[in-house]
Design an enzyme around this catalytic site. Structure first.
Site, PDB file in Angstrom:
ATOM      1  N   SER A  81       0.792  -1.237   0.000  1.00 34.72           N
ATOM      2  CA  SER A  81       0.000   0.000   0.000  1.00 34.72           C
ATOM      3  C   SER A  81       0.818   1.278   0.000  1.00 34.72           C
ATOM      4  O   SER A  81       0.251   2.373  -0.112  1.00 34.72           O
ATOM      5  CB  SER A  81      -0.961   0.010   1.197  1.00 34.72           C
ATOM      6  N   SER A 181     -10.101   1.227   2.141  1.00 31.19           N
ATOM      7  CA  SER A 181     -10.673   0.554   0.977  1.00 31.19           C
ATOM      8  C   SER A 181      -9.740   0.620  -0.218  1.00 31.19           C
ATOM      9  O   SER A 181      -9.500   1.693  -0.784  1.00 31.19           O
ATOM     10  CB  SER A 181     -12.025   1.174   0.606  1.00 31.19           C
TER      11      SER A 181
END
Length: 361
Positions: A81, A181
């Site tokens: 991420s 998300s």
């Protein structure tokens, strides 16, 4: 093969400058701390620390189970991420150029892509307040056989978004609740392509990787390989603690939310440029550091936390199944850590303590 750390462990320390070499005795705690991270539940780990004394690179554990080869100090890894910060930077650059607005609704860029797309803005996608169900929660995970059956599968962003929006939203109104998300970043990757006519990976390369000379960083798309020296990564093969080598896999499942491959040196260089004001106008960098929801520590693709010695550090962390990474900085010091977990324990507390010591020591 049972998950047991071999008796052979390698520790390599690279003093990249004379100043760092002179401060070697002061880095004893860093070495011992990284050994402790590996002992707590990793196959191998590497860290690069930069401060006024220079650059230190330390490794612990092994690059591959069953072998004595040490983790390469400048090795590449899947950064997970942390990709989001690169994508967010490109989106903010496009906003600075007037090619999009952060408060544009998703519907304006991707008609029909998500329910209630008129109410969800690009800002909501960036700071995880869209309420869109996280696609990761829809995907099979190891050690399920369905997970391994998908190892070489190519996923499109549209497929991933469709899986997510088949589930109800996680909040009643966009912009009110933080809910991490990956779906939002799958959409942002598509928006970048709509705004520029080029895939988000190409835009990241031309806007960030090439100008900053991040030669060890790449966006592999569907290529299963990690180029250059790298540690091997593993995932659970069963519930008995056995591991399977998962270094090679189709990373399209991560997409704009997590496909980046990088090095500790490159990530430190990127965050130094970003937080040093070289990539964005000051007002947009300020927005990047502003939480989407009061009390949260996540802004527009950027995270932060406070050390025990009172420092606020900014950056991001990433989980790419077989690889985990953290890259944070505060004025005067940067720390990037990457490891290959063995899944014998939750490493969050151990890593947090290590990072805290690295910043405060």
């Amino acid at each position: 093969m049972k998950v047991v750390m071999t008796a052979v462990a390698a520790l390599a320390v690279v003093a990249a400058t004379a100043g760092a070499a002179a401060g070697g005795e002061d880095r004893g705690e860093l070495r011992r701390g990284l050994d402790g991270v590996v002992a707590a539940g990793a196959v191998g780990a590497l860290v690069e620390v930069r401060d006024e004394r220079g650059v230190w690179r330390v490794t612990s554990g092994v690059a591959e189970l069953g072998k004595a080869r040490p983790v390469p100090a400048e090795g590449r890894f899947r950064a997970g991420s942390i990709t989001k910060t690169f994508v967010a930077t490109v989106v903010l650059q496009l906003a600075a150029e007037g090619r999009l607005r952060l408060d544009d609704p998703v519907e304006a860029w991707l008609p029909g892509a998500v329910p209630d797309g008129d109410s969800i803005t690009l800002r909501h996608l960036l700071n995880h307040t869209s309420g869109l169900y996280d696609v990761v929660r829809t995907l099979p995970m190891p050690p399920s056989q369905e997970f391994f059956a998908n190892r070489w599968r190519t996923w499109t962003a549209s497929e991933l978004v469709a899986r997510a929006v088949a589930h109800p939203p996680t909040s009643e109104r966009p912009g009110t609740t933080f809910g991490y998300s990956n779906t939002g970043y799958a959409l942002l990757g598509q928006v970048v392509e709509k705004a520029t006519g080029r895939p988000y990976g190409v835009e990241i390369e031309r806007r960030l990787l090439r100008p900053l000379r991040l030669h060890g960083t790449s966006l592999p798309g569907t290529s299963p390989h990690i180029p250059g020296p790298h540690p091997h990564g593993y995932v659970p093969r069963d519930t008995e603690g056995n591991l399977v080598d998962y270094t090679r896999m189709n990373p399209s499942v991560f997409g704009a939310g997590g496909e980046l491959i990088s090095t500790a040196a490159d990530l430190n260089r990127f965050f130094e440029a970003l937080l040093g004001g070289r990539l964005l106008p000051a007002h947009l960098l300020d927005q990047m550091r502003t939480p989407g929801v009061e009390g949260r520590r996540y802004g527009l693709g950027l995270a932060w936390w406070d050390t025990t010695c009172g420092l606020r550090v900014y950056g991001n962390d990433g989980d790419a199944l077989a690889y985990q990474s953290w890259s944070f900085m505060t004025p005067g010091r940067q720390v990037t850590l990457a490891l290959t977990p063995n899944f014998s324990a939750d490493l969050d507390d151990t890593v947090e303590a290590f990072l805290d010591d690295a910043f405060c020591g």
